[in-house]
Design an enzyme around this catalytic site. Structure first.
Site, mmCIF file in Angstrom:
data_model
loop_
_atom_site.group_PDB
_atom_site.id
_atom_site.type_symbol
_atom_site.label_atom_id
_atom_site.label_comp_id
_atom_site.label_asym_id
_atom_site.label_seq_id
_atom_site.Cartn_x
_atom_site.Cartn_y
_atom_site.Cartn_z
ATOM 1 N N THR A 149 0.850 -1.190 0.000
ATOM 2 C CA THR A 149 0.000 0.000 0.000
ATOM 3 C C THR A 149 0.893 1.249 0.000
ATOM 4 O O THR A 149 2.116 1.158 0.074
ATOM 5 C CB THR A 149 -0.888 0.042 1.265
ATOM 6 O OG1 THR A 149 -0.069 0.425 2.385
ATOM 7 C CG2 THR A 149 -1.531 -1.293 1.553
ATOM 8 N N GLU A 151 13.804 -2.057 -1.454
ATOM 9 C CA GLU A 151 14.451 -1.624 -2.708
ATOM 10 C C GLU A 151 13.493 -0.878 -3.632
ATOM 11 O O GLU A 151 13.863 0.101 -4.278
ATOM 12 C CB GLU A 151 15.028 -2.855 -3.430
ATOM 13 C CG GLU A 151 15.720 -2.570 -4.746
ATOM 14 C CD GLU A 151 17.013 -1.772 -4.589
ATOM 15 O OE1 GLU A 151 16.973 -0.559 -4.856
ATOM 16 O OE2 GLU A 151 18.058 -2.346 -4.222
ATOM 17 N N VAL A 208 12.546 3.263 -4.190
ATOM 18 C CA VAL A 208 13.188 4.209 -5.121
ATOM 19 C C VAL A 208 13.491 3.466 -6.412
ATOM 20 O O VAL A 208 14.184 2.448 -6.397
ATOM 21 C CB VAL A 208 14.507 4.780 -4.536
ATOM 22 C CG1 VAL A 208 15.110 5.809 -5.489
ATOM 23 C CG2 VAL A 208 14.282 5.396 -3.159
ATOM 24 N N ASP A 263 6.333 12.920 -3.833
ATOM 25 C CA ASP A 263 6.808 11.553 -4.060
ATOM 26 C C ASP A 263 8.320 11.560 -4.340
ATOM 27 O O ASP A 263 9.061 10.718 -3.818
ATOM 28 C CB ASP A 263 6.020 10.949 -5.232
ATOM 29 C CG ASP A 263 6.383 9.504 -5.477
ATOM 30 O OD1 ASP A 263 6.142 8.683 -4.577
ATOM 31 O OD2 ASP A 263 6.929 9.196 -6.559
ATOM 32 N N LYS A 304 11.651 10.147 -2.020
ATOM 33 C CA LYS A 304 12.770 9.338 -2.519
ATOM 34 C C LYS A 304 14.107 10.018 -2.192
ATOM 35 O O LYS A 304 15.087 9.353 -1.841
ATOM 36 C CB LYS A 304 12.625 9.115 -4.028
ATOM 37 C CG LYS A 304 11.418 8.222 -4.349
ATOM 38 C CD LYS A 304 11.113 8.172 -5.824
ATOM 39 C CE LYS A 304 9.856 7.358 -6.076
ATOM 40 N NZ LYS A 304 9.345 7.410 -7.426
HETATM 41 N N1 LIG Z 1 3.036 1.927 -9.190
HETATM 42 C C1 LIG Z 1 4.357 2.004 -9.259
HETATM 43 O O1 LIG Z 1 4.943 2.094 -10.327
HETATM 44 C C2 LIG Z 1 5.171 1.970 -8.014
HETATM 45 C C3 LIG Z 1 4.580 1.966 -6.778
HETATM 46 N N2 LIG Z 1 5.349 1.956 -5.655
HETATM 47 C C4 LIG Z 1 4.702 1.971 -4.364
HETATM 48 O O2 LIG Z 1 3.892 0.803 -4.259
HETATM 49 C C5 LIG Z 1 2.771 1.093 -3.426
HETATM 50 C C6 LIG Z 1 1.499 0.735 -4.157
HETATM 51 O O3 LIG Z 1 1.418 1.484 -5.335
HETATM 52 P P1 LIG Z 1 0.372 1.081 -6.467
HETATM 53 O O4 LIG Z 1 0.343 -0.405 -6.584
HETATM 54 O O5 LIG Z 1 0.722 1.882 -7.648
HETATM 55 O O6 LIG Z 1 -0.962 1.625 -5.821
HETATM 56 P P2 LIG Z 1 -2.466 1.101 -6.045
HETATM 57 O O7 LIG Z 1 -3.359 2.198 -5.605
HETATM 58 O O8 LIG Z 1 -2.608 0.548 -7.402
HETATM 59 O O9 LIG Z 1 -2.577 -0.115 -5.038
HETATM 60 C C7 LIG Z 1 -2.620 0.091 -3.666
HETATM 61 C C8 LIG Z 1 -3.347 -1.117 -3.082
HETATM 62 O O10 LIG Z 1 -3.283 -1.011 -1.667
HETATM 63 C C9 LIG Z 1 -4.591 -1.293 -1.149
HETATM 64 N N3 LIG Z 1 -4.714 -0.572 0.106
HETATM 65 C C10 LIG Z 1 -4.582 0.746 0.306
HETATM 66 N N4 LIG Z 1 -4.726 1.035 1.617
HETATM 67 C C11 LIG Z 1 -4.958 -0.149 2.247
HETATM 68 C C12 LIG Z 1 -5.199 -0.517 3.598
HETATM 69 N N5 LIG Z 1 -5.200 0.390 4.545
HETATM 70 N N6 LIG Z 1 -5.407 -1.839 3.884
HETATM 71 C C13 LIG Z 1 -5.380 -2.764 2.897
HETATM 72 N N7 LIG Z 1 -5.152 -2.469 1.591
HETATM 73 C C14 LIG Z 1 -4.960 -1.172 1.276
HETATM 74 C C15 LIG Z 1 -5.541 -0.787 -2.205
HETATM 75 O O11 LIG Z 1 -6.772 -1.446 -2.070
HETATM 76 P P3 LIG Z 1 -8.130 -0.766 -2.641
HETATM 77 O O12 LIG Z 1 -7.954 -0.656 -4.117
HETATM 78 O O13 LIG Z 1 -9.174 -1.734 -2.214
HETATM 79 O O14 LIG Z 1 -8.198 0.574 -1.978
HETATM 80 C C16 LIG Z 1 -4.815 -1.189 -3.479
HETATM 81 O O15 LIG Z 1 -5.083 -2.528 -3.813
HETATM 82 C C17 LIG Z 1 2.862 2.582 -3.063
HETATM 83 O O16 LIG Z 1 3.456 2.716 -1.816
HETATM 84 C C18 LIG Z 1 3.766 3.143 -4.163
HETATM 85 O O17 LIG Z 1 4.483 4.274 -3.750
HETATM 86 C C19 LIG Z 1 6.712 1.919 -5.705
HETATM 87 C C20 LIG Z 1 7.367 1.879 -6.896
HETATM 88 C C21 LIG Z 1 6.656 1.956 -8.145
HETATM 89 N N1 LIG Z 2 4.571 6.927 -8.506
HETATM 90 C C1 LIG Z 2 5.962 6.620 -8.551
HETATM 91 C C2 LIG Z 2 6.179 5.154 -8.596
HETATM 92 C C3 LIG Z 2 6.427 4.702 -7.259
HETATM 93 O O1 LIG Z 2 7.376 5.036 -6.589
HETATM 94 C C4 LIG Z 2 6.625 7.204 -9.766
HETATM 95 O O2 LIG Z 2 5.924 7.783 -10.561
HETATM 96 O O3 LIG Z 2 7.845 7.078 -9.871
#
Ligand SMILES: NC(=O)C1=CN([C@@H]2O[C@H](COP(=O)(O)OP(=O)(O)OC[C@H]3O[C@@H](n4cnc5c(N)ncnc54)[C@H](OP(=O)(O)O)[C@@H]3O)[C@@H](O)[C@H]2O)C=CC1
Ligand SMILES: N[C@@H](CC=O)C(=O)O
Length: 305
Positions: A38, A89, A92, A161, A165
């Site tokens: 999350t 990892e 960032v 964001d 990082k």
């Molecule tokens: N997307 C990317 O390219 C990258 C993302 N990240 C990091 O990865 C993490 C997730 O990003 P991303 O996958 O894009 O985000 P999304 O919004 O696609 O996914 C987040 C997920 O977390 C769930 N969630 C949120 N809050 C809770 C909670 N309190 N309890 C249980 N489940 C929860 C959401 O469920 P629901 O949909 O039901 O709310 C959703 O399934 C973030 O911290 C982001 O910074 C890091 C690097 C790259």
């Molecule tokens: N939202 C970020 C991905 C997660 O760190 C980005 O755009 O680089």
């Protein structure tokens, strides 16, 4: 049955305490790990408790490592005392080896002078594609559809964001900085900073396209491109996040898609920085980064190599 139907029929409302008991209460499994996928700071505030109870933690969530400094230092101290592992990892550069590269440099005695780069896959994508008369808001919507943005794209456009990082890398390099110590150039139009939801923000954004188009035209008229940079100035113990202009032959101008590029200038790599470059956002590369941490954990816990 599709996953949506399965969820409707058999799904349960998420309950962190029950989930924790499910993982921790199973005494037949010797090693347990929680992978927080999350972006939630409340979930991140549980890491200390999990580590204390012997559960390893892996996460791409930036909240714990970029939160208040004293909490971060407490978490790191506790993690070492409790002999548990905490890997992050993907916080960032998603699947790119950024933190492991930095650690490798530090652990082998190098001294970091500066870490500079394009740390946001979203903002990289936006400024790589904001050209040829396209509207800024259209490119932002595209980045969101590709899954690059944070759940709320304002977290990307506001620079927070990238600032997170920068703080993660700064702390990893030994600096004791708070998020509020980093000056950040905010690209969210002032009137939209208080929009009640990400959806409302996206709906209103087209009204402000002209502002960014002017900045772009000005750069283009000088043969330059716009790039959104994060800098950790380790030598001077500070950082900055801002929109900069680069000549088209600069390495930062040559990116495509959601590429990140991170240049480490160190005592060893002083004349030519060590550069890591590649896609820095998106589901596949982020999942790869997390999975790599899980495999690393397995090898730390004794899996055969
Ligand atoms: N997307 C990317 O390219 C990258 C993302 N990240 C990091 O990865 C993490 C997730 O990003 P991303 O996958 O894009 O985000 P999304 O919004 O696609 O996914 C987040 C997920 O977390 C769930 N969630 C949120 N809050 C809770 C909670 N309190 N309890 C249980 N489940 C929860 C959401 O469920 P629901 O949909 O039901 O709310 C959703 O399934 C973030 O911290 C982001 O910074 C890091 C690097 C790259
Ligand atoms: N939202 C970020 C991905 C997660 O760190 C980005 O755009 O680089």
């Amino acid at each position: 049955m599709g996953s949506k139907e399965l969820r409707q029929e058999k799904g349960e409302v998420a309950n962190l305490e029950i989930f924790f008991q499910h993982v921790h209460g199973n005494h037949f499994i010797p090693n347990t790990v929680l992978v927080d996928c999350t972006a939630d700071s409340i979930i991140a505030s549980n890491y200390e408790d999990w580590l204390r109870k012997g559960i390893h933690v892996i996460t791409p969530n930036k909240k714990a490592n970029s939160g208040p400094l004293y909490e971060y230092l407490r978490l790191r101290a506790l993690q070492r005392q409790s002999y548990t592992h905490y890997f992050y990892e993907a916080t960032v550069g998603a699947g790119l080896p950024i933190i492991s590269t930095l650690r490798g440099l530090l652990e082998t005695g190098d001294r970091i002078l500066e870490i500079e780069g394009i740390f946001s896959g979203t903002l990289s994508y936006i400024f790589n594609n904001f050209k040829d008369g396209r509207a800024f808001s259209e490119v932002v919507a595209e980045a969101r559809d590709e899954g690059y943005t944070e759940p709320d794209p304002r977290d990307n456009l506001s620079g927070i964001d990238v600032a997170r990082k920068v703080i993660i890398l700064a702390r990893e390099s030994g600096l004791k900085l708070e998020l509020s110590d980093i000056p950040v150039e905010n690209l969210v139009p002032e009137p939209l900073r208080g929009s009640s939801s990400a959806e409302e923000f996206m709906q209103q954004l087209p009204k402000f396209d002209e502002e960014l188009t002017e900045i772009l035209k000005d750069a283009e008229s000088s043969g330059e491109v716009l790039r959104y940079l994060g800098v950790v100035d380790v030598s001077n113990e500070k950082g900055v996040v801002e929109l900069r202009r680069y000549k088209k032959d600069h390495p930062f101008a040559q990116l495509s898609g959601s590429d990140n590029i991170i240049a480490f200038t160190t005592r060893r790599y002083r004349n030519q920085p060590l550069i890591v470059r590649g896609p820095g956002a998106g589901a596949q590369v982020t999942a790869g980064g997390k999975f790599n941490d899980i495999l690393r954990l397995a090898s730390y816990l004794g899996a055969p190599s």
